[in-house]
Design a protein around this motif. Structure first.
Motif, mmCIF file in Angstrom:
data_model
loop_
_atom_site.group_PDB
_atom_site.id
_atom_site.type_symbol
_atom_site.label_atom_id
_atom_site.label_comp_id
_atom_site.label_asym_id
_atom_site.label_seq_id
_atom_site.Cartn_x
_atom_site.Cartn_y
_atom_site.Cartn_z
ATOM 1 N N MET A 13 3.312 45.399 38.329
ATOM 2 C CA MET A 13 3.490 44.077 37.215
ATOM 3 C C MET A 13 2.899 42.925 37.859
ATOM 4 O O MET A 13 3.578 41.876 37.884
ATOM 5 N N SER A 14 1.928 42.800 38.651
ATOM 6 C CA SER A 14 1.204 41.458 39.145
ATOM 7 C C SER A 14 0.807 40.588 38.295
ATOM 8 O O SER A 14 0.313 39.629 38.647
ATOM 9 N N SER A 15 0.677 41.177 37.027
ATOM 10 C CA SER A 15 0.066 40.246 36.156
ATOM 11 C C SER A 15 0.788 38.856 35.710
ATOM 12 O O SER A 15 0.404 38.104 35.004
ATOM 13 N N LEU A 16 2.116 38.722 36.059
ATOM 14 C CA LEU A 16 3.035 37.632 35.934
ATOM 15 C C LEU A 16 2.753 36.688 36.770
ATOM 16 O O LEU A 16 2.928 36.576 37.983
ATOM 17 N N PHE A 17 2.259 35.439 36.355
ATOM 18 C CA PHE A 17 2.015 34.280 37.188
ATOM 19 C C PHE A 17 3.110 33.143 36.728
ATOM 20 O O PHE A 17 3.269 32.155 37.128
ATOM 21 N N ILE A 18 3.735 33.329 35.766
ATOM 22 C CA ILE A 18 4.697 32.114 35.234
ATOM 23 C C ILE A 18 6.166 32.790 35.617
ATOM 24 O O ILE A 18 6.431 33.774 34.754
ATOM 25 N N PRO A 19 6.861 32.412 36.497
ATOM 26 C CA PRO A 19 8.265 32.962 36.912
ATOM 27 C C PRO A 19 9.447 32.528 35.739
ATOM 28 O O PRO A 19 9.056 31.478 35.098
ATOM 29 N N PRO A 20 10.381 33.216 35.609
ATOM 30 C CA PRO A 20 11.761 32.831 35.054
ATOM 31 C C PRO A 20 12.242 31.426 35.315
ATOM 32 O O PRO A 20 12.173 31.182 36.355
ATOM 33 N N PRO A 21 12.177 30.524 34.112
ATOM 34 C CA PRO A 21 12.547 28.994 34.403
ATOM 35 C C PRO A 21 14.111 29.141 34.789
ATOM 36 O O PRO A 21 14.754 29.477 34.452
ATOM 37 N N ALA A 22 13.928 28.153 35.748
ATOM 38 C CA ALA A 22 15.411 27.922 36.478
ATOM 39 C C ALA A 22 16.408 27.238 35.330
ATOM 40 O O ALA A 22 17.809 27.714 35.552
ATOM 41 N N CYS A 23 15.837 26.591 34.818
ATOM 42 C CA CYS A 23 16.930 25.946 33.653
ATOM 43 C C CYS A 23 17.752 26.954 32.796
ATOM 44 O O CYS A 23 18.799 26.636 32.331
ATOM 45 N N LEU A 24 16.934 28.129 32.457
ATOM 46 C CA LEU A 24 17.570 29.142 31.640
ATOM 47 C C LEU A 24 18.436 29.974 32.512
ATOM 48 O O LEU A 24 19.060 30.861 31.663
ATOM 49 N N LEU A 25 18.401 30.189 33.817
ATOM 50 C CA LEU A 25 19.486 30.745 34.549
ATOM 51 C C LEU A 25 20.624 29.832 34.534
ATOM 52 O O LEU A 25 21.752 30.496 35.151
ATOM 53 N N ARG A 26 21.033 28.743 33.990
ATOM 54 C CA ARG A 26 22.328 28.147 33.842
ATOM 55 C C ARG A 26 22.851 28.208 32.357
ATOM 56 O O ARG A 26 21.866 28.507 31.609
ATOM 57 N N PRO A 27 23.965 28.030 32.511
ATOM 58 C CA PRO A 27 24.609 28.611 31.117
ATOM 59 C C PRO A 27 24.470 27.163 30.086
ATOM 60 O O PRO A 27 23.964 25.888 30.671
ATOM 61 N N LEU A 28 24.237 27.454 28.845
ATOM 62 C CA LEU A 28 24.194 26.723 27.540
ATOM 63 C C LEU A 28 25.458 25.784 27.839
ATOM 64 O O LEU A 28 26.250 25.861 27.808
ATOM 65 N N GLU A 29 24.876 24.474 27.663
ATOM 66 C CA GLU A 29 26.158 23.065 27.592
ATOM 67 C C GLU A 29 26.030 22.411 26.396
ATOM 68 O O GLU A 29 24.768 21.938 26.037
ATOM 69 N N VAL A 30 27.057 22.449 25.636
ATOM 70 C CA VAL A 30 27.054 21.577 24.362
ATOM 71 C C VAL A 30 28.251 20.715 24.439
ATOM 72 O O VAL A 30 29.467 21.092 24.452
ATOM 73 N N PRO A 31 27.988 19.486 24.649
ATOM 74 C CA PRO A 31 29.239 18.607 24.922
ATOM 75 C C PRO A 31 29.883 18.259 23.499
ATOM 76 O O PRO A 31 29.174 18.308 22.628
#
Lengths: 350, 350
Positions: free
Chosen positions: A1-19
């Motif tokens: 699966m070398s077709s992917l050139f955009i990696p998973p975004p780091a911001c989405l590997l952090r938990p959702l924060e709702v103050p």
């Protein structure tokens, strides 16, 4: 699966924060635990029997909140645009009659609760004036419904709509709307096709079971969670009763207004009877920067209040205490925050 | 307050009832506990810094899921209409090239995952054909995105959209969409005004921070809970990784197809490579009433599967195993339910 050139975004590997925030601006409002819980329910099919029953509950709830017997009463998914010109006060019925006579419009549009200026516009008698001129009467009650009396059928309103995120205290995303028989006649006999399939009222009427036909056609997949929440907020209003809700908003507004005046602040709307009970506008106190006040209150008290909008921009501060947020403890909290802000914000010499 | 003539509706004084259902039809899908929890979060302001960050997370997530670097990538609130004509198979690239040459369209529209027939349409090479004819390439990936490979930029797709309630396993109500530079040029240089303010892309681009301007204007109040949920479902996809998600949908689809064939059922799409892994279409078995099968499975197994749609109506049964629902236990559950239905539903002599 070398077709992917955009990696998973780091911001989405952090938990959702709702103050946590107290939302005392012109909307959205905070939602109740009951409405929060409904948002966590599992999906069901958008055309399952139980979902259609929930939609029927919502229709009944809107009919109650609007005080109408219109069968053409639904909740659409809408982006309600509330950017309107500041009316600079209000229009008398004589002025409206004169304008209707002069311009002979097919539709007269009025904002009931003008959220940028904090004015609640009188409604009595206008429906009759419109109908005398063969004109439909459309009312925007986004910022007022449930907080200030409005009685659709008695007041001869042909189209009435509101939003979920103000007095109803649901997440934004749905908009209750109701059409009189006269409005339906106009809509269903139109000669030009609707510009957009998604807002075609004949399809929407069928989806909401308002057209008397036994079968529901697939028009769109309704916002299931949003409808759960809307159902729960209408249920809360039904349990409390409209009259009590109106009284409560009035009482808290008066308490707030008194407190604001004792802080030396001036209400923007001078005439008491024209003050919108859901959203209070305060003249920006001389020498202060409104942005600084708002920023201070957000930073130190976790409370959102807001500045003006459109032509009231720069002139007012706006405090909304609506639905679930409408109680004395919240009014006192925002008064305390304002007192603190007036003390600590920079005051230039004027 | 004698002005009220419509009393609180009795149906709203009863608690909300949401039965548990396995949603194995063409969508909506069940949502994960993580997405459910996000729906129970309190509101924050639609323009608060944290909300804008969540919207940025979503943009990044869509860019990853679509495999695109387009900055004009947003989630609109949409009613996506998936009623399309059954294509009766698929088009070869030669046929498409011929059609582009003949008709010289400004836009070529293709449905990637055709949910009514269960066909996944090949995409490779079509973007180039379109661009050679100065035509934009628009792809509907509502039923396929995340479940079947699609690589926006590499495949030269100019506009790509999907929906929240399929593989992403969020509540319905949001629709990720992305525009290439060529599509933006077309949109922003249009000579006629958009028919509707709510779908005016220049306002939407600003609201989502895609236009490079520092200030966000108030266009509409976004569906806050819906965006929390979309953020969480894109986060789940990012954690799993697109390739693994594609592999998983493929693996489960193959397992399901094998099981269906061992029940004596015939897959509607003959050519293996054209079978949509997210939604499987089965030819209605001779002698059976498809409505009875669907009703039986709902009644006895709490499982939703679906009939055809549009021109596949009456011809197929449809099983969707997407996103959160896409696992072997669910595939086995629906196979067991089908076996049971085939045994108990009425079989007429044909």
């Amino acid at each position: 699966m070398s077709s992917l050139f955009i990696p998973p975004p780091a911001c989405l590997l952090r938990p959702l924060e709702v103050p946590h925030r107290y939302l005392f601006g012109p909307g959205p409002s905070n939602v109740s635990p009951r409405v929060q819980a409904s948002g966590a329910r599992q999906m069901i099919g958008h055309l399952h029997r139980e979902m259609l029953e929930i939609m029927d509950d919502i229709k009944k709830g809107i009919q109650y909140a609007f005080q109408t017997q219109n069968s053409m009463t639904i909740a659409i998914r809408a982006r309600v645009n509330t950017i309107v010109k500041l009316p600079g006060g209000y229009f008398t019925n004589e002025e409206i009659e004169q304008a209707l006579y002069e311009h002979k419009p097919v539709l007269f549009f009025l904002t009931h609760g003008e959220s940028s200026s904090g004015v609640v516009h009188p409604l009595d008698g206008i429906g009759e004036l419109c109908h005398n001129q063969n004109c439909l009467f459309l009312v925007d009650a986004v910022a007022s419904l449930g907080g200030s009396p409005i009685v659709m059928d008695k007041q001869g309103i042909d189209v009435l709509y509101t939003a979920s995120q103000k007095v109803l205290s649901s997440p934004p995303g749905t908009a209750p709307i109701s059409f009189s028989e006269g409005a339906c006649k106009k809509i269903f006999n139109r000669k030009t096709k609707p510009v957009s399939f998604l807002l075609d009222m004949s399809w929407l009427a069928n989806y909401w079971g308002c057209d008397g036909k036994p079968a529901r056609m697939y028009h769109h997949t309704g916002p299931i969670s949003g409808l759960f929440a809307l159902r729960e907020s209408l249920a809360a209003l039904s349990e409390m009763g409209l009259e009590k809700s109106w009284t409560q908003h009035n009482k808290i507004a008066e308490h707030l207004h008194k407190g604001l005046e004792s802080l030396g602040l001036k209400l923007f709307v001078q005439e008491k009877s024209l003050r919108l009970p859901t959203i209070t506008t305060i003249a920006v106190p001389p020498g202060y920067d409104w942005r600084e006040i708002i920023g201070y209150i957000m930073k130190h008290h976790n409370i959102e209040i807001s500045g003006g909008l459109g032509s009231s921009s720069g002139m007012v501060l706006r405090i909304g205490l609506m639905g679930y947020n409408c109680n004395q403890a919240n009014a006192d909290m925002v008064l305390m925050a304002l007192r603190d802000a007036l003390k600590h914000c920079h005051k230039s010499k004027v």
